[in-house]
Design a protein around this motif. Structure first.
Motif, PDB file in Angstrom:
ATOM      1  N   TYR A 112       0.820  -1.209   0.000  1.00 55.07           N
ATOM      2  CA  TYR A 112       0.000   0.000   0.000  1.00 55.07           C
ATOM      3  C   TYR A 112       0.858   1.265   0.000  1.00 55.07           C
ATOM      4  N   VAL A 113       2.008   1.219   0.673  1.00 57.25           N
ATOM      5  CA  VAL A 113       2.902   2.383   0.672  1.00 57.25           C
ATOM      6  C   VAL A 113       3.408   2.662  -0.742  1.00 57.25           C
ATOM      7  N   LEU A 114       3.875   1.622  -1.420  1.00 57.01           N
ATOM      8  CA  LEU A 114       4.374   1.800  -2.784  1.00 57.01           C
ATOM      9  C   LEU A 114       3.247   2.216  -3.726  1.00 57.01           C
ATOM     10  N   GLN A 115       2.099   1.593  -3.591  1.00 57.80           N
ATOM     11  CA  GLN A 115       0.971   1.922  -4.459  1.00 57.80           C
ATOM     12  C   GLN A 115       0.552   3.381  -4.286  1.00 57.80           C
ATOM     13  N   ASP A 116       0.457   3.837  -3.043  1.00 59.60           N
ATOM     14  CA  ASP A 116       0.079   5.231  -2.795  1.00 59.60           C
ATOM     15  C   ASP A 116       1.109   6.190  -3.375  1.00 59.60           C
ATOM     16  N   TRP A 117       2.402   5.847  -3.202  1.00 56.66           N
ATOM     17  CA  TRP A 117       3.455   6.722  -3.716  1.00 56.66           C
ATOM     18  C   TRP A 117       3.376   6.830  -5.237  1.00 56.66           C
ATOM     19  N   VAL A 118       3.215   5.694  -5.887  1.00 53.70           N
ATOM     20  CA  VAL A 118       3.174   5.677  -7.353  1.00 53.70           C
ATOM     21  C   VAL A 118       1.946   6.418  -7.874  1.00 53.70           C
ATOM     22  N   GLU A 119       0.786   6.110  -7.325  1.00 57.88           N
ATOM     23  CA  GLU A 119      -0.453   6.671  -7.861  1.00 57.88           C
ATOM     24  C   GLU A 119      -0.605   8.157  -7.571  1.00 57.88           C
ATOM     25  N   SER A 120       0.138   8.676  -6.591  1.00 58.75           N
ATOM     26  CA  SER A 120       0.096  10.111  -6.308  1.00 58.75           C
ATOM     27  C   SER A 120       1.199  10.871  -7.038  1.00 58.75           C
ATOM     28  N   SER A 121       2.026  10.149  -7.783  1.00 52.43           N
ATOM     29  CA  SER A 121       3.130  10.775  -8.503  1.00 52.43           C
ATOM     30  C   SER A 121       2.657  11.354  -9.831  1.00 52.43           C
ATOM     31  N   SER A 122       3.279  12.455 -10.227  1.00 53.96           N
ATOM     32  CA  SER A 122       2.947  13.047 -11.529  1.00 53.96           C
ATOM     33  C   SER A 122       3.322  12.108 -12.668  1.00 53.96           C
ATOM     34  N   ALA A 123       4.279  11.210 -12.422  1.00 59.31           N
ATOM     35  CA  ALA A 123       4.679  10.257 -13.462  1.00 59.31           C
ATOM     36  C   ALA A 123       3.547   9.290 -13.800  1.00 59.31           C
ATOM     37  N   TRP A 124       2.605   9.123 -12.864  1.00 58.49           N
ATOM     38  CA  TRP A 124       1.494   8.198 -13.073  1.00 58.49           C
ATOM     39  C   TRP A 124       0.235   8.926 -13.542  1.00 58.49           C
ATOM     40  N   ALA A 125       0.289  10.220 -13.662  1.00 61.08           N
ATOM     41  CA  ALA A 125      -0.901  11.013 -13.993  1.00 61.08           C
ATOM     42  C   ALA A 125      -1.568  10.510 -15.270  1.00 61.08           C
ATOM     43  N   GLY A 126      -2.889  10.345 -15.206  1.00 56.94           N
ATOM     44  CA  GLY A 126      -3.649   9.926 -16.368  1.00 56.94           C
ATOM     45  C   GLY A 126      -3.727   8.429 -16.573  1.00 56.94           C
ATOM     46  N   ARG A 127      -3.048   7.664 -15.730  1.00 54.88           N
ATOM     47  CA  ARG A 127      -3.063   6.210 -15.882  1.00 54.88           C
ATOM     48  C   ARG A 127      -4.125   5.594 -14.971  1.00 54.88           C
ATOM     49  N   SER A 128      -4.796   4.591 -15.476  1.00 55.49           N
ATOM     50  CA  SER A 128      -5.796   3.894 -14.668  1.00 55.49           C
ATOM     51  C   SER A 128      -5.107   2.923 -13.712  1.00 55.49           C
ATOM     52  N   ARG A 129      -5.856   2.422 -12.751  1.00 56.39           N
ATOM     53  CA  ARG A 129      -5.289   1.559 -11.719  1.00 56.39           C
ATOM     54  C   ARG A 129      -4.996   0.165 -12.285  1.00 56.39           C
ATOM     55  N   VAL A 130      -3.939  -0.438 -11.743  1.00 48.40           N
ATOM     56  CA  VAL A 130      -3.501  -1.756 -12.212  1.00 48.40           C
ATOM     57  C   VAL A 130      -3.595  -2.766 -11.071  1.00 48.40           C
ATOM     58  N   ARG A 131      -3.326  -4.014 -11.393  1.00 47.23           N
ATOM     59  CA  ARG A 131      -3.380  -5.078 -10.389  1.00 47.23           C
ATOM     60  C   ARG A 131      -2.179  -5.005  -9.452  1.00 47.23           C
ATOM     61  N   TRP A 132      -2.442  -5.175  -8.165  1.00 42.06           N
ATOM     62  CA  TRP A 132      -1.388  -5.226  -7.157  1.00 42.06           C
ATOM     63  C   TRP A 132      -1.580  -6.478  -6.305  1.00 42.06           C
ATOM     64  N   ALA A 133      -0.477  -7.059  -5.866  1.00 50.12           N
ATOM     65  CA  ALA A 133      -0.523  -8.220  -4.982  1.00 50.12           C
ATOM     66  C   ALA A 133       0.699  -8.189  -4.076  1.00 50.12           C
ATOM     67  N   HIS A 134       0.683  -9.028  -3.048  1.00 48.16           N
ATOM     68  CA  HIS A 134       1.850  -9.150  -2.174  1.00 48.16           C
ATOM     69  C   HIS A 134       2.096 -10.620  -1.883  1.00 48.16           C
ATOM     70  N   ALA A 135       3.353 -10.930  -1.567  1.00 48.65           N
ATOM     71  CA  ALA A 135       3.741 -12.316  -1.299  1.00 48.65           C
ATOM     72  C   ALA A 135       4.958 -12.310  -0.390  1.00 48.65           C
ATOM     73  N   ILE A 136       5.239 -13.472   0.197  1.00 48.59           N
ATOM     74  CA  ILE A 136       6.442 -13.608   1.020  1.00 48.59           C
ATOM     75  C   ILE A 136       7.362 -14.637   0.369  1.00 48.59           C
ATOM     76  N   VAL A 137       8.662 -14.427   0.541  1.00 47.72           N
ATOM     77  CA  VAL A 137       9.661 -15.321  -0.043  1.00 47.72           C
ATOM     78  C   VAL A 137      10.512 -15.886   1.087  1.00 47.72           C
ATOM     79  N   LEU A 138      10.578 -17.212   1.159  1.00 51.07           N
ATOM     80  CA  LEU A 138      11.331 -17.911   2.205  1.00 51.07           C
ATOM     81  C   LEU A 138      12.385 -18.787   1.532  1.00 51.07           C
ATOM     82  N   PRO A 139      13.502 -18.199   1.104  1.00 48.72           N
ATOM     83  CA  PRO A 139      14.478 -18.937   0.295  1.00 48.72           C
ATOM     84  C   PRO A 139      15.231 -20.034   1.032  1.00 48.72           C
ATOM     85  N   SER A 140      15.111 -20.093   2.362  1.00 47.11           N
ATOM     86  CA  SER A 140      15.807 -21.134   3.126  1.00 47.11           C
ATOM     87  C   SER A 140      14.836 -22.072   3.832  1.00 47.11           C
ATOM     88  N   SER A 141      13.576 -22.033   3.441  1.00 48.23           N
ATOM     89  CA  SER A 141      12.554 -22.853   4.092  1.00 48.23           C
ATOM     90  C   SER A 141      11.734 -23.599   3.053  1.00 48.23           C
TER      91      SER A 141
END
Length: 261
Positions: A112-141
């Protein structure tokens, strides 16, 4: 060659975009995840590593986020060492004793922090919302294929055995979403890359305001004047000194300063 390297498929002819261009990692687990992502993603994808955010006084550190062309964005939380769940809490092997961790909560919060930062940026102006997801990575388990928990489906966990196919697993995680939001494209990846570069950054001299330029010049003059004044300190015991120099070199300033003293 290590077992992990053997299981990761060869790097495509063109590598993904990355932010930053040369990230540094403090542990081997993050380096392994980075290597797997770089090996499996393509030139229209973007990998974000170790991005810090400060939002309303709270600090957040995002381990990884990937922008997958034709799919969406996934934020990843990496936990090294052996990790397990006792039915109530996630635990991680640590020295001197195991500690409680909240990897799913961290991944979701950072999403949510990254999504809010991106969507409030002028670089994202005029773009519609995209799919977001989250996951965990356990490379030693290793996590049982039948694992399920209210906060985290098995598809949201990348364990040591999944690392060799992490790219496809993340794409699938996005594709199965029951969402009306659109998939990302290469232009979205570029916009997110631009958003992470910051906003209204301090500019070089050519773009300074007149007031800022005057203040900067005053600072330089003050510093140079102090340095010239040291010449008089050094020659204070000499009865006669000849000062030579071209126009603007500070001869007059030295004479005035000597008279003032």
């Amino acid at each position: 060659m290590t077992q992990d390297a053997e299981r990761i498929r060869p790097m495509p002819s063109t590598s993904p975009m990355t932010w930053p261009s040369e990230p540094s990692f403090v542990n081997a687990s993050e380096r392994r995840v980075w290597a797997a992502l770089v090996a499996q993603l393509g030139e229209r994808d973007l990998i974000i590593a170790n991005q810090r955010f400060t939002v309303r006084g709270n600090d957040h550190e995002l381990d990884f986020a990937v922008v997958l062309d034709g799919h969406g964005v996934v934020v990843l939380e990496v936990k090294g060492n052996r990790v397990w769940h006792d039915g109530e809490t996630w635990w991680q092997d640590w020295n001197p004793a195991p500690k409680k961790i909240r990897p799913v909560e961290q991944a979701m919060s950072n999403k949510y922090v990254l999504q809010d930062w991106v969507e409030s940026s002028s670089a994202w102006a005029g773009r519609s919302r995209v799919r977001w997801a989250h996951a965990i990575v356990l490379p030693s388990s290793e996590v049982d294929a039948r694992f399920s928990h209210p906060e985290c489906e098995r598809s949201m966990v990348i364990d040591a055995n999944d690392l060799a196919d992490i790219g496809n697993r993340l794409r699938t995680l996005l594709d199965v979403q029951a969402s009306t939001r659109r998939a990302t494209n290469a232009e979205d990846a570029l916009a997110i890359h631009a958003a992470l570069s910051g906003r209204f950054l301090p500019q070089r001299e050519g773009q300074l305001s007149i007031e800022a330029r005057i203040a900067e010049r005053d600072d330089v003059v003050e510093r140079l004047s102090a340095e010239q004044g040291r010449i008089l300190d050094v020659t204070s015991l000499i009865t006669r000194v000849e000062v030579r120099g071209g126009a603007g070199s500070g001869k007059t300033w030295l004479a005035v300063e000597q008279a003032r003293r």
